[in-house]
Enzyme design. Structure first.
Site, PDB file in Angstrom:
ATOM      1  CG  ASP A   1      53.576  41.452  69.779  1.00 18.61           C
ATOM      2  OD1 ASP A   1      54.578  41.579  70.518  1.00 18.61           O
ATOM      3  OD2 ASP A   1      53.151  40.339  69.432  1.00 18.61           O
ATOM      4  CD  GLU A  61      57.496  22.954  69.356  1.00 18.80           C
ATOM      5  OE1 GLU A  61      56.601  22.902  68.504  1.00 18.80           O
ATOM      6  OE2 GLU A  61      57.515  22.216  70.365  1.00 18.80           O
TER       7      GLU A  61
END
Length: 712
Positions: free
Chosen positions: A247, A454
């Protein structure tokens, strides 16, 4: 430069790769292991950026078809349709890539290595990135992940259409603000029972080309340098042959967050040595320093290079375009009418009817009030990791297109999503909303969140990061809900949200409740068609809707006790697997006890086959979302989803099914992580929901059961 052997299509890919790698200098090798790999002109190797996204459409690269967000695609409970969606996405990806190549554009989000799908388990509704996933169940997530990966990568025997990437490996689902330093301690049973099955299916069944490591550590090792996750499990037990990518910035976390190394060079060496082949970021440029200091060998770097470049060879990047079938996909594929129609079908199938006291479907002529912060809010269609749609319909726009501009329809925003420091008082829009509702026969109230509330770490949401501290409706919207309930007019509530909300009062007082998730660019039109009965809904919840935040275990706790339908003890507001229809279905199951023999699940054993008759007993055509759960005779999950399918049945007709459950459906995981089939009495539940009391109460229908006796 065509004289180089790596350009010779008649040679095996492995030999072509070895030839290319042998021609790189050590510095070139290090730079080729970063996601933004520079060109090597002397070899005719163009620049390439591995970072691209295709979660629910080609993202961040301009115009593309934006399908429902992943959590909505999961609500379809339809793997074949998801496979078609992924194939359309990769068609658009190839079309855009072909055009970018023609123009010499090798920038970020322009390649064919798509870092999708996200197959983490959505264990806690507070996690901001949960809407990127396929929900809380390992089997549902794995099955849908396989369908998506196969659709994205294509079926050509020579070339990949695109390279999919299963992320984030593994045991990753927040909190976002701790992900760069958090160490998740977890036992082998929960690791293999909950967090690994979807990844194993992606590797073994879908042959996913790439796997992305998670930021966090697991049992003391950062995921991108985990000897257990990458070495023992991914490459050892599962035989994964593709490449592992970190990542973004995760290699830097080795020394800055997890503090398992003392310098960037040491972090780069650890990543390569432990199997992380490609670095998202520039940290692997420090491999030159690591080489000079003896931390790593050039041969170890070559291992990573072979895996990374094998993907580019499979994609046809070193072949003449005329020999790559996908190179002929034209740019006109992007946003084409066929994809728009496929998108509408996906949006229709993603809608979940949670309550209906008979008000739906609506009849034409009814005067509508469309109210709420998501009624005409485009971001609530799109979720995150999205492209720019050429066409889009909010609920207001969808109803206007469906009904015509002259139809009696009133609109008011009513409230903001949340009250910000520079916004009006949170009740300022309520009076207009009441005025609008009073002039209508029915109010369609569109509430919820969007990807600005979110999402991922770094999102400057109202709570300071991408996660939510609670699952309540924001206060500004709750005031609007309370006022409209008090007004006493018929109320249809539409939840546009990527996660579960505790909307108990909405459930109690609204006449109908629909979960639309983030439904994509065609969502408003699909909603209008649902409201007026053009189709019977058959979507199912891929997550549990809890009643309160208080009943949730601590967010940082990764143990599954008290979480999801498999382990929760309290009664949910809306259960996993739940959804209503405009029609009804009757199941006829075998009445005798089935028998089978236990054995090693790796053996080629025959499946357990169950004949089922499914009759549409209602007055309209519709789909039934058939679900099969298995309860094992050992401690563990209450029962688990092991099969599902969306079956179309015309009104009054009967569909005869043969449900074949493989031996693995009856396996359980022990405390060592070993999976085996044990003798004993198993219960197989078959119906349109899970077999819990709350689902039976909401649907008015019990789930049938078949007993299976497994002998030694």
């Amino acid at each position: 430069m065509s004289e180089f052997p790596f350009r010779d299509r008649s040679l095996p890919l492995e030999r072509r790769g070895e030839d290319l790698i042998s021609r790189f200098t050590p510095e070139e090798k290090a730079y080729q292991l970063c996601n933004s790999a520079p060109a090597v002109p002397r070899l005719g190797v163009p620049a390439y950026n591995y970072w691209n996204e295709a979660l629910h459409g080609i993202a961040r690269a301009g115009t593309a078809t934006v399908f429902p967000q992943a959590i909505g695609l999961a609500a379809m409970f339809n793997a074949p349709l998801l496979n078609r969606v992924a194939a359309a996405i990769s068609d658009e990806g190839r079309a855009k890539y072909n055009e970018f190549q023609r123009q010499g554009d090798h920038g970020i989000y322009k390649g064919l290595t798509f870092w999708s799908p996200n197959i983490n388990i959505f264990r806690d509704p507070r996690w901001g990135r949960g809407h990127e996933t396929y929900g809380e169940d390992p089997y549902l997530t794995g099955t849908l992940g396989v369908a998506f990966i196969r659709g994205l990568q294509g079926e050509d025997p020579v070339h990949l259409k695109a390279a999919a990437c299963a992320k984030h490996f593994a045991v990753h689902s927040g909190p976002e603000n701790l992900r760069h330093s958090m160490d998740v301690e977890i036992g082998d049973q929960e690791l293999y029972e909950t967090y690994l099955p979807a990844f194993e299916m992606a590797v073994r069944e879908a042959h996913v080309e790439s796997v992305m490591g998670a930021y966090n550590a697991v049992n003391g090792e950062p995921c991108n340098a985990s000897t257990q996750l990458i070495g023992k499990i991914l490459r050892g037990e599962w035989g994964f042959a593709g490449h592992v990518v970190s990542d973004c910035g995760a290699i830097n976390d080795f020394h800055s967050g997890h503090r398992v190394t003392g310098s960037p060079a040491e972090s780069a060496a650890l990543g390569v040595r432990n199997g992380c082949d490609l670095c998202c970021g520039g940290e692997y440029r420090r491999l030159i320093q690591a080489l000079e200091q003896g931390m790593i060998t050039e041969q170890e770097i070559d291992v990573c290079l072979r895996r990374v470049f094998m993907t580019r060879f499979k994609l046809g990047m070193f072949d003449e375009p005329a020999t790559v079938s996908y190179a002929a996909i034209p740019y006109e594929t992007v946003g084409c009418p066929e994809h728009r129609e496929l998108n509408r079908e996906a949006a229709r199938q993603s809608m979940v009817l949670l309550k209906n006291n008979g008000i739906l479907p609506l009849k034409r002529g009814v005067k509508l009030a469309v109210i709420g912060p998501n009624a005409d809010h485009k971001p609530a269609l799109l979720g995150n990791y999205n492209g720019t749609p050429a066409y889009n319909y909010t609920p207001l726009e969808g109803l206007r297109k469906y009904l015509g501009e002259e139809y009696p329809l009133f609109y008011a925003q009513g409230a903001h999503h949340v009250r910000g420091a520079n916004e009006a008082h949170e009740s300022d829009g309520v009076s207009e909303a009441i005025s609008v509702a009073e002039r209508a026969d029915v109010t369609v109230l569109c509430i919820g969140l969007d990807a600005n509330l979110e999402g991922e770490e770094g999102l400057n949401n109202a709570y300071g990061n991408g996660d939510k501290p609670h699952i309540d409706l924001p206060a500004a919207q709750q005031k609007l809900v309370d006022a409209l309930i008090a007004a006493g007019k018929p109320l249809v509530a539409v939840l546009m949200v990527g996660s579960a909300l505790a909307v108990c009062d909405v459930d109690e007082h609204a006449d109908a409740v629909i979960s639309a998730f983030y439904p994509g660019e065609q969502g408003g039109l699909a909603l209008a068609q649902l409201l007026f009965g053009d189709y019977a809904p058959a979507g199912r919840l891929p997550v549990t809707f809890y009643r309160t935040t208080d009943e949730l275990p601590p967010f940082e706790e990764y143990a599954m006790k008290g979480r999801t339908y498999r382990f929760m003890e309290n009664e949910p507001l809306y259960p996993f697997g739940y959804g209503l229809s405009y029609t009804s279905f009757k199941y006829d199951l075998p009445q005798t006890t089935l028998t089978a023999a236990a054995g090693d699940i790796a053996a080629e054993s025959a499946p357990v086959t169950i004949p089922v008759s499914l009759t549409n007993t209602g007055g309209i055509d519709g789909d039934e979302t058939v679900q099969v759960y298995v309860k094992a005779p050992v401690p563990g999950p209450k029962y688990e989803l092991k099969w599902f399918a969306r079956i179309p049945v015309k009104a009054g007709a009967t569909a005869n099914l043969e449900i074949a459950l493989p031996p693995k459906a009856f396996s359980t995981v022990d405390e060592t992580g070993a999976r085996r089939i044990l003798p004993g009495a198993y219960t197989i539940y078959i119906g349109g929901s899970q077999p819990d009391k709350r689902s039976q109460e909401l649907t008015g229908q019990a789930v049938g059961a078949v007993e299976l006796q497994i002998a030694n």
